[in-house]
Design a protein around this motif. Structure first.
Motif, PDB file in Angstrom:
ATOM      1  N   PHE A 261      -4.830   8.218   2.278  1.00 52.99           N
ATOM      2  CA  PHE A 261      -5.802   8.061   1.824  1.00 52.99           C
ATOM      3  C   PHE A 261      -6.167   6.559   2.186  1.00 52.99           C
ATOM      4  O   PHE A 261      -5.283   5.746   3.220  1.00 52.99           O
ATOM      5  N   ARG A 262      -7.488   5.896   1.942  1.00 52.81           N
ATOM      6  CA  ARG A 262      -7.724   4.442   2.474  1.00 52.81           C
ATOM      7  C   ARG A 262      -7.090   3.566   1.376  1.00 52.81           C
ATOM      8  O   ARG A 262      -7.597   3.978   0.140  1.00 52.81           O
ATOM      9  N   GLN A 267      -5.504  -3.419  -2.950  1.00 54.32           N
ATOM     10  CA  GLN A 267      -4.466  -3.129  -2.161  1.00 54.32           C
ATOM     11  C   GLN A 267      -4.463  -3.997  -1.086  1.00 54.32           C
ATOM     12  O   GLN A 267      -3.352  -4.525  -0.826  1.00 54.32           O
ATOM     13  N   VAL A 292      -0.377   0.750 -14.224  1.00 53.82           N
ATOM     14  CA  VAL A 292       0.107   2.125 -13.913  1.00 53.82           C
ATOM     15  C   VAL A 292      -0.967   2.968 -13.207  1.00 53.82           C
ATOM     16  O   VAL A 292      -2.086   2.982 -13.545  1.00 53.82           O
ATOM     17  N   GLY A 293      -0.414   3.529 -11.888  1.00 55.34           N
ATOM     18  CA  GLY A 293      -1.287   4.342 -11.061  1.00 55.34           C
ATOM     19  C   GLY A 293      -2.325   3.511 -10.180  1.00 55.34           C
ATOM     20  O   GLY A 293      -3.096   4.112  -9.604  1.00 55.34           O
ATOM     21  N   SER A 294      -1.949   2.141 -10.085  1.00 53.33           N
ATOM     22  CA  SER A 294      -2.833   1.189  -9.228  1.00 53.33           C
ATOM     23  C   SER A 294      -2.521   1.295  -7.836  1.00 53.33           C
ATOM     24  O   SER A 294      -3.134   0.883  -7.054  1.00 53.33           O
ATOM     25  N   GLY A 295      -1.361   2.103  -7.615  1.00 52.02           N
ATOM     26  CA  GLY A 295      -0.934   2.161  -6.151  1.00 52.02           C
ATOM     27  C   GLY A 295      -0.045   1.169  -5.681  1.00 52.02           C
ATOM     28  O   GLY A 295      -0.190   0.507  -4.381  1.00 52.02           O
ATOM     29  N   LYS A 296       1.042   0.630  -6.428  1.00 50.81           N
ATOM     30  CA  LYS A 296       1.824  -0.482  -5.926  1.00 50.81           C
ATOM     31  C   LYS A 296       2.927   0.068  -4.949  1.00 50.81           C
ATOM     32  O   LYS A 296       3.180  -0.502  -3.777  1.00 50.81           O
ATOM     33  N   THR A 297       3.170   1.283  -5.051  1.00 49.61           N
ATOM     34  CA  THR A 297       4.297   1.954  -4.044  1.00 49.61           C
ATOM     35  C   THR A 297       3.939   1.717  -2.716  1.00 49.61           C
ATOM     36  O   THR A 297       4.702   1.368  -1.785  1.00 49.61           O
ATOM     37  N   ARG A 444     -10.627   8.239  -9.885  1.00 45.56           N
ATOM     38  CA  ARG A 444     -10.078   8.211 -11.142  1.00 45.56           C
ATOM     39  C   ARG A 444     -10.937   8.340 -12.535  1.00 45.56           C
ATOM     40  O   ARG A 444     -11.845   7.414 -12.651  1.00 45.56           O
ATOM     41  N   ASP A 546       3.169  12.559  -9.959  1.00 52.08           N
ATOM     42  CA  ASP A 546       1.927  12.498  -9.667  1.00 52.08           C
ATOM     43  C   ASP A 546       1.472  13.708  -9.420  1.00 52.08           C
ATOM     44  O   ASP A 546       1.321  14.462  -8.238  1.00 52.08           O
ATOM     45  N   ARG A 575      -5.426  11.488 -12.943  1.00 53.69           N
ATOM     46  CA  ARG A 575      -5.330  11.260 -11.358  1.00 53.69           C
ATOM     47  C   ARG A 575      -5.869  12.372 -10.352  1.00 53.69           C
ATOM     48  O   ARG A 575      -5.770  12.108  -9.092  1.00 53.69           O
TER      49      ARG A 575
HETATM   50  P1  ADP Z   1       2.035   2.690  -9.395  1.00 56.11           P
HETATM   51  O1  ADP Z   1       1.102   1.260  -9.289  1.00 56.11           O
HETATM   52  O2  ADP Z   1       2.002   2.997 -10.885  1.00 56.11           O
HETATM   53  O3  ADP Z   1       3.365   2.710  -8.821  1.00 56.11           O
HETATM   54  P2  ADP Z   1       1.791   4.533  -7.669  1.00 56.11           P
HETATM   55  O4  ADP Z   1       1.844   3.842  -6.286  1.00 56.11           O
HETATM   56  O5  ADP Z   1       2.593   5.478  -8.011  1.00 56.11           O
HETATM   57  O6  ADP Z   1       1.087   3.981  -8.616  1.00 56.11           O
HETATM   58  O7  ADP Z   1       0.353   5.391  -7.201  1.00 56.11           O
HETATM   59  C1  ADP Z   1      -0.323   6.316  -7.846  1.00 56.11           C
HETATM   60  C2  ADP Z   1      -0.875   7.341  -7.002  1.00 56.11           C
HETATM   61  O8  ADP Z   1      -2.059   6.894  -6.450  1.00 56.11           O
HETATM   62  C3  ADP Z   1       0.140   7.750  -6.054  1.00 56.11           C
HETATM   63  O9  ADP Z   1      -0.105   9.313  -6.059  1.00 56.11           O
HETATM   64  C4  ADP Z   1      -0.625   7.470  -4.836  1.00 56.11           C
HETATM   65  O10 ADP Z   1      -0.282   8.181  -3.935  1.00 56.11           O
HETATM   66  C5  ADP Z   1      -1.985   7.285  -5.144  1.00 56.11           C
HETATM   67  N1  ADP Z   1      -2.754   6.203  -4.430  1.00 56.11           N
HETATM   68  C6  ADP Z   1      -2.172   5.119  -4.168  1.00 56.11           C
HETATM   69  N2  ADP Z   1      -3.301   4.268  -3.464  1.00 56.11           N
HETATM   70  C7  ADP Z   1      -4.122   4.947  -3.361  1.00 56.11           C
HETATM   71  C8  ADP Z   1      -5.417   4.887  -2.922  1.00 56.11           C
HETATM   72  N3  ADP Z   1      -5.913   3.755  -2.328  1.00 56.11           N
HETATM   73  N4  ADP Z   1      -6.410   6.001  -2.777  1.00 56.11           N
HETATM   74  C9  ADP Z   1      -6.041   7.192  -3.498  1.00 56.11           C
HETATM   75  N5  ADP Z   1      -4.837   7.132  -4.071  1.00 56.11           N
HETATM   76  C10 ADP Z   1      -4.097   6.277  -3.912  1.00 56.11           C
END
Ligand code: ADP
Ligand code: MG
Length: 679
Positions: A261-262, A267, A292-297, A444, A546, A575
């Motif tokens: 994804f972009r 981010q 949560v779900g904001s894409g920190k990982t 989302r 997820d 999600r």
């Molecule tokens: P958290 O911040 O809760 O750790 P995650 O890193 O687990 O969140 O990300 C949540 C989900 O969103 C994951 O499935 C991830 O692959 C997805 N994700 C992260 N960044 C993006 C993005 N820019 N666009 C779409 N999906 C994304």
């Protein structure tokens, strides 16, 4: 001399034997110093005797008189011992349920002193279970008398006695670790004086004491914050002098292509902040906040990728073994796309662990995922360049210092999904730089949350059935109650059975934390493949899962969860492209307060608001789940109430360290010592 005494164990005090010492220790009171900071919850006004005729209903007061009558009365079934006590002008009735034996040695005609709350009864004022002040115990009256926090197995009177002895012996002439300049600037009394005044007030005004704003109380509150802030300030100043690893950042473009994804604008922004830090020859110390779900990982993994391309390894730490395992599972795919070699190391792994350790040591592993034990023992990295700490708030702050003590200065990126209200942020992360992801990935759908009562269970099932009928999948979650994992698993197992009969045409699976990793992996795999309709789980699934097709979550016994926890949990749905629902099922026995809490979560999806409410309701210790790490366990300070004092203490601590970065001067010997002892 005195400072040594103050830091000596409570067992060195008169009247504190092993048993009492142990009970005090259970309450976190180890040294005389700790005892001084065990400040009264409230004070009873026992300064003078109130003539019986002047007593008003509802008043709590000290009286003295003669025992006129002593008798057992038996209204209904219980024994009550009644004493009629009179002075020159009036009579009251003092009553004890169950007629305790120690009262029988009193005789008619004896003088007696009582402290109790009086209320109006049919004929005269009466009081239940007043405290009797015995001959020889006059030290308990004639003053504002402290009421201490309950300590299991030690009576109020005993605690008073112990503290009083300690104060009498040691408070006088105590050396004050707080620099006089700070004390004067903030209008705080000297330490010895403050301790005496807090425990045996004679100058303080009762109305100040009540709201904990007497100068003496403010002083002790200040101290607790000051020590913590000083630790943070020193930590930061040490880090600023340290040499870090300057990393080169190139060719991220190619990496971006490999992602599924972009990145969102948020981010990208926080990533730039992180990478800027990592280029500098100073160790990064940054906190990444994002709902949560904001894409920190993915952000963390890109940082990891940069470190690895520079020839370094990365440690990725989660607060528990279970979370570490989930992280491992959920990062595998991304890591593979990014060409990173991850490995998991947990204490449950048995002999495989040695193999992993070897490979880490030889540099064959890029990212090692595990609990914070990773940096504590046994693991020797080949070249550790970056440490990522997930759910940072569950670790104690000072653990970061451990890294440096090991002689390495890697970059540190901490992450948390719990938006930390400002006061807490200052306390816990005073030495960190902060980046915030304030945007969710696109597409989302907001999660609709609704609260149901146990008696509406069938409605919940109906909604569930409808959702599954549309081809969606569901989570059913049981609360985690600490120390009762077994019960919880039993509940979840039981529920899985029930659901199997309610939804006999559907596939239902159970997953919990006691299952071996590969079994859980299998179930998650099947859920992902849509081979399972309803996944019943303990709070195992709190993070890291997820599944876009899972659009409904039912949370059982929702009243037992903290708000932030529910918020995190429900982040598992919503999600994908379909609208999602979170149904909270509250049991019959929820309190009003629990109801009020759950309404908040129904109304808002703003993690920050939720966190603040949670903090206000549950207090910082619970909120952060840091009881075990020893943080936020102030003895006398309170983050909410004393936020002002916190920021004063913070200013002073940071400005002190600015001018004396190592507190090297001998003036600060004692301060340094205190700081060491309490950390
Ligand atoms: P958290 O911040 O809760 O750790 P995650 O890193 O687990 O969140 O990300 C949540 C989900 O969103 C994951 O499935 C991830 O692959 C997805 N994700 C992260 N960044 C993006 C993005 N820019 N666009 C779409 N999906 C994304
Ligand atoms: Mg996460």
């Amino acid at each position: 001399m005195e400072d040594i005494v103050v830091l000596s164990p409570v067992s060195s005090l008169k009247g504190v034997g092993n048993v009492i010492a142990e009970r005090l220790q259970n309450r976190g009171v180890h040294t005389v110093y700790d005892l001084f900071y065990l400040t009264p919850r409230s004070y009873q006004d026992r300064r003078k005797f109130i003539p019986i005729r002047d007593l008003r209903p509802g008043e709590t007061a000290l009286i003295k008189g003669t025992i006129l009558e002593l008798r057992k009365v038996r209204p209904r079934y219980r024994d009550i011992l009644e004493m009629l006590i009179g002075d020159e002008r009036g009579i009251i009735s003092a009553r004890w349920m169950g007629a305790p034996r120690y009262l029988f040695r009193f005789r008619k005609g004896e003088k007696i002193i009582l402290f109790g709350q009086f209320r109006m009864a049919a004929k005269r004022l009466e009081t239940y279970h007043p405290e009797i002040i015995e001959v020889g115990h006059e030290w308990e009256i004639g003053r504002l008398t402290p009421v201490y926090p309950e300590i299991d197995g030690i009576s109020q009177r005993r605690v008073r006695r112990i503290v009083m002895d300690a104060v009498d012996r040691f408070a006088h002439g105590l050396k004050d670790p707080l620099p006089a300049k700070i004390r004067e600037a903030r209008g705080l009394p000297e330490l010895g004086q403050a301790i005496r005044e807090v425990h045996l007030p004679c100058q303080s005004r009762p109305e100040d004491l009540r709201i904990r704003r007497s100068p003496a109380q403010r002083r002790l509150i200040f101290d607790e914050f000051f020590v913590l802030q000083l630790a943070l300030a020193l930590e930061r100043s040490k880090a600023a002098r340290e040499r870090g690893i300057s990393l080169e950042v190139q060719a991220l473009k190619g990496l971006y292509w490999s992602l599924p994804f972009r990145l969102t604008g948020s981010q990208t922004r926080v990533l730039q902040e992180i990478l800027r830090d990592m280029r500098k020859p100073l160790p990064m110390n940054r906190l990444l906040q994002g709902d949560v779900g904001s894409g920190k990982t993915v952000v963390a993994l890109i940082a990891a990728w940069v470190a690895v391309r520079n020839g370094y390894q990365v440690a990725f730490m989660a607060p528990t073994q279970l979370l570490a395992e989930q992280h491992y599972l959920s990062t595998l795919e991304l890591a593979r796309r990014m060409n990173l070699k991850p490995a998991l190391l947990t204490s449950g792994m048995g002999p495989d662990a040695d193999d992993v350790r070897d490979r880490v040591n030889h540099g064959d592993i890029d990212i090692l995922i595990g609990t914070h034990a990773l940096i504590q023992e046994s693991v020797r990295f080949h070249r550790l360049g970056l440490v990522i700490i997930d759910e940072q708030h569950r670790f104690g702050v000072l653990q970061r210092g451990r890294l440096r003590q090991k002689g390495i200065s890697p970059h540190v990126l901490s992450m948390t999904a719990t938006p930390i209200p400002r006061t807490l942020g200052l306390t816990l992360y005073g030495d960190l730089d902060i980046s915030v992801i304030d945007e969710l990935p696109p597409g989302r759908k907001p999660i609709q949350t609704r609260l149901f009562h146990e008696r509406d269970r069938s409605k919940v099932y109906a909604i569930l059935r409808e959702e599954i009928g549309m081809g969606r999948q569901a989570y059913m979650v049981y609360p985690l109650i600490e120390e009762s994992e077994k019960i919880e698993i039993k509940d979840a197992t039981h529920m899985a059975e029930e659901l199997r009969s309610v939804f006999s045409d559907r596939t239902i699976a159970l997953i919990h934390g006691r299952m071996p990793l590969d079994q859980r992996e299998g179930i998650m795999g099947a859920f992902k493949e849509r081979a399972i309709d309803i996944l019943v789980s303990t709070t195992v699934i709190e993070v890291g899962i997820d599944i876009p097709n899972a659009t409904i979550m039912v949370i059982e016994n929702a009243e037992r969860f903290g708000l932030s926890q529910i918020h995190q949990l429900r982040g598992r749905v919503g999600r994908g492209v379909h609208p999602s629902k979170c149904l909270l099922l509250a049991s019959y026995r929820k309190t009003n307060e629990a109801g009020r809490r759950l309404r908040i979560i129904e109304k808002t999806t703003d993690g920050f608001r939720i966190a603040e409410e949670d903090l206000a309701i549950r207090g910082p210790g619970e909120f952060l789940g840091v009881r075990q790490s020893g943080f936020c366990q102030f003895r006398t300070a309170n983050l909410m109430r004393d936020a002002r004092i916190l920021s004063e203490a913070r200013e002073e601590a940071f400005s002190l360290v600015d001018t004396h970065p190592r507190l090297a001067h001998s003036t600060y010997n004692l301060l340094r010592r205190m700081f060491r002892e309490s950390s």
